[in-house]
Design an enzyme around this catalytic site. Structure first.
Site, PDB file in Angstrom:
ATOM      1  N   ASP A 112       0.525  -1.336  -0.039  1.00 48.70           N
ATOM      2  CA  ASP A 112       0.060   0.038  -0.137  1.00 48.70           C
ATOM      3  C   ASP A 112       0.983   1.299   0.228  1.00 48.70           C
ATOM      4  OD1 ASP A 112       1.005  -0.379   2.976  1.00 48.70           O
ATOM      5  OD2 ASP A 112      -0.548   0.075   4.158  1.00 48.70           O
ATOM      6  N   GLU A 197      10.968  -3.584  12.508  1.00 49.00           N
ATOM      7  CA  GLU A 197      12.290  -3.712  11.548  1.00 49.00           C
ATOM      8  C   GLU A 197      13.305  -3.564  12.726  1.00 49.00           C
ATOM      9  OE1 GLU A 197       9.470  -1.805  11.799  1.00 49.00           O
ATOM     10  OE2 GLU A 197       8.731  -1.055  10.345  1.00 49.00           O
TER      11      GLU A 197
HETATM   12  C1  UGA Z   1       3.110  -0.590   9.788  1.00 51.47           C
HETATM   13  C2  UGA Z   1       4.912  -0.682   8.585  1.00 51.47           C
HETATM   14  O1  UGA Z   1       5.404  -0.117   7.479  1.00 51.47           O
HETATM   15  C3  UGA Z   1       5.043  -2.063   8.546  1.00 51.47           C
HETATM   16  O2  UGA Z   1       5.564  -2.336   7.015  1.00 51.47           O
HETATM   17  C4  UGA Z   1       4.585  -2.712   9.286  1.00 51.47           C
HETATM   18  O3  UGA Z   1       4.311  -4.475   8.651  1.00 51.47           O
HETATM   19  C5  UGA Z   1       3.556  -2.518  10.185  1.00 51.47           C
HETATM   20  O4  UGA Z   1       3.374  -1.607  10.417  1.00 51.47           O
HETATM   21  C6  UGA Z   1       3.441  -3.491  11.197  1.00 51.47           C
HETATM   22  O5  UGA Z   1       3.552  -3.017  12.847  1.00 51.47           O
HETATM   23  O6  UGA Z   1       3.985  -4.998  11.922  1.00 51.47           O
HETATM   24  P1  UGA Z   1       1.330  -0.554   8.433  1.00 51.47           P
HETATM   25  O7  UGA Z   1       0.569   0.276   7.102  1.00 51.47           O
HETATM   26  O8  UGA Z   1       0.221   0.266   9.484  1.00 51.47           O
HETATM   27  O9  UGA Z   1       2.477  -0.764   8.655  1.00 51.47           O
HETATM   28  O10 UGA Z   1       0.897  -2.665   7.450  1.00 51.47           O
HETATM   29  P2  UGA Z   1      -0.081  -2.961   6.738  1.00 51.47           P
HETATM   30  O11 UGA Z   1       0.243  -1.921   5.419  1.00 51.47           O
HETATM   31  O12 UGA Z   1      -1.763  -3.115   7.251  1.00 51.47           O
HETATM   32  O13 UGA Z   1       0.429  -4.421   6.435  1.00 51.47           O
HETATM   33  C7  UGA Z   1       1.510  -3.799   6.447  1.00 51.47           C
HETATM   34  C8  UGA Z   1       2.093  -5.592   4.467  1.00 51.47           C
HETATM   35  O14 UGA Z   1       1.514  -6.225   5.775  1.00 51.47           O
HETATM   36  C9  UGA Z   1       1.752  -4.646   4.400  1.00 51.47           C
HETATM   37  O15 UGA Z   1       2.294  -5.466   2.906  1.00 51.47           O
HETATM   38  C10 UGA Z   1       0.101  -5.633   3.536  1.00 51.47           C
HETATM   39  O16 UGA Z   1      -0.880  -6.452   3.181  1.00 51.47           O
HETATM   40  C11 UGA Z   1       0.360  -6.754   4.757  1.00 51.47           C
HETATM   41  N1  UGA Z   1      -0.544  -7.818   5.911  1.00 51.47           N
HETATM   42  C12 UGA Z   1      -1.626  -6.667   6.380  1.00 51.47           C
HETATM   43  C13 UGA Z   1      -1.106  -9.027   5.904  1.00 51.47           C
HETATM   44  O17 UGA Z   1       0.233  -9.529   5.198  1.00 51.47           O
HETATM   45  N2  UGA Z   1      -1.713  -9.678   6.151  1.00 51.47           N
HETATM   46  C14 UGA Z   1      -2.633  -9.018   7.545  1.00 51.47           C
HETATM   47  O18 UGA Z   1      -4.039  -9.341   8.193  1.00 51.47           O
HETATM   48  C15 UGA Z   1      -2.670  -7.007   7.359  1.00 51.47           C
HETATM   49 MN    MN Z   2       0.743  -0.047   5.157  1.00 56.08          MN
END
Ligand code: UGA
Ligand code: MN
Length: 253
Positions: A112, A197
């Protein structure tokens, strides 16, 4: 060198739109290998078809996040880490399918975010770990590494500034050789909240001195931590009632 772009992804209304947008960025980047890992107990038809149709060289993996670590819709967004087992599956794949002395760079790129083309060229000549600012993150216009005389000496962040490596997932890239040299290094759902990270990077025996500041000594924003507003579809029943189910079938979106 080749850039391995590691992207966890999960099913939601916006998934194909996000993957479409990101793939159009990646189509402009030479010499990449896109590892897409679904948070799912199996490969989905949507992602399978999507990857088959794109011209990007890709590998399709899947692993489901166990339910105790899965976010509930009512949880605050920061409560549980996302993409943990998915990134680990990609690290396993790299360790099994590339050679320890291959020249490759590994980048954890969520589906995203918004990526400039320049950031891929900045990270391409990574020796150990490259690092750069991330825009629209942590309630700030940007967070960035502090650079003094060409070296990273700390972090301009507000949230937990004492983290050893206070960067977002989008703010660093690591050479493939290190992934091989530290076979135990992986992410974990048991790491402290918001510290995937930093904790991951501590597993490589790095000092700040090892970090390679990019984006003109960390003065440029070349990647943005954009977050897509959730789309709701509360009127579906009304559509079916008005036009009938045949007029409003389950077309993939
Ligand atoms: C922030 C960081 O930018 C992420 O890299 C980190 O994984 C996350 O916090 C964290 O704390 O774990 P954020 O924008 O809040 O990111 O997270 P998302 O964009 O919702 O998810 C990160 C990635 O994991 C995305 O590529 C999303 O597609 C994936 N994801 C999300 C899953 O594979 N499963 C889920 O249930 C939710
Ligand atoms: Mn995100």
């Amino acid at each position: 060198s080749i850039i391995y772009v590691i992207t966890p992804t999960y099913a939601r209304l916006e998934q194909k739109a996000e993957l479409t947008r990101f793939s159009h960025t990646l189509l402009h980047v030479p010499n990449i290998h896109w590892i897409v890992i679904e948070d799912s107990p199996e490969k989905t038809v949507l992602v399978q078809n999507f990857l088959n149709r794109t011209r990007i060289h890709s590998t399709h993996l899947y692993v489901a996040t166990p339910s105790e670590y899965k976010m509930n819709l009512t949880d605050p967004y920061w409560l549980k880490p996302r993409g943990v087992l998915q990134r680990n599956a990609a690290l396993d794949w790299l360790r099994n399918n590339t050679s320890p002395d291959d020249d490759g760079v590994v980048y954890f790129a969520d589906d995203d975010n918004t990526y400039s083309l320049q950031i891929f060229e900045e990270m391409r000549n990574t020796t150990k770990v490259s690092i750069w600012p991330v825009g629209l993150v942590a309630g700030l216009r940007y967070e960035r590494p502090k650079v003094t005389n060409g070296k990273v000496t700390g972090w301009y962040v507000l949230w937990k500034p004492d983290r050893p490596f206070a960067t977002d997932m989008a703010g660093f890239a690591i050479h493939l050789n290190l992934i091989h040299q530290h076979p135990e290094a992986k992410f974990s759902n048991t790491f402290a909240v918001g510290q995937q990270e930093s904790t991951f990077l501590t597993l490589f025996n790095l000092t700040l001195d090892d970090l390679e500041p990019k984006a003109n000594m960390c003065t440029q924003i070349l990647v943005w931590h954009t977050r897509t507003v959730r789309s709701n579809t509360p009127y579906e029943k009304a559509m079916v009632k008005l036009y009938g189910a045949d007029a409003y079938p389950n077309i993939e979106i």
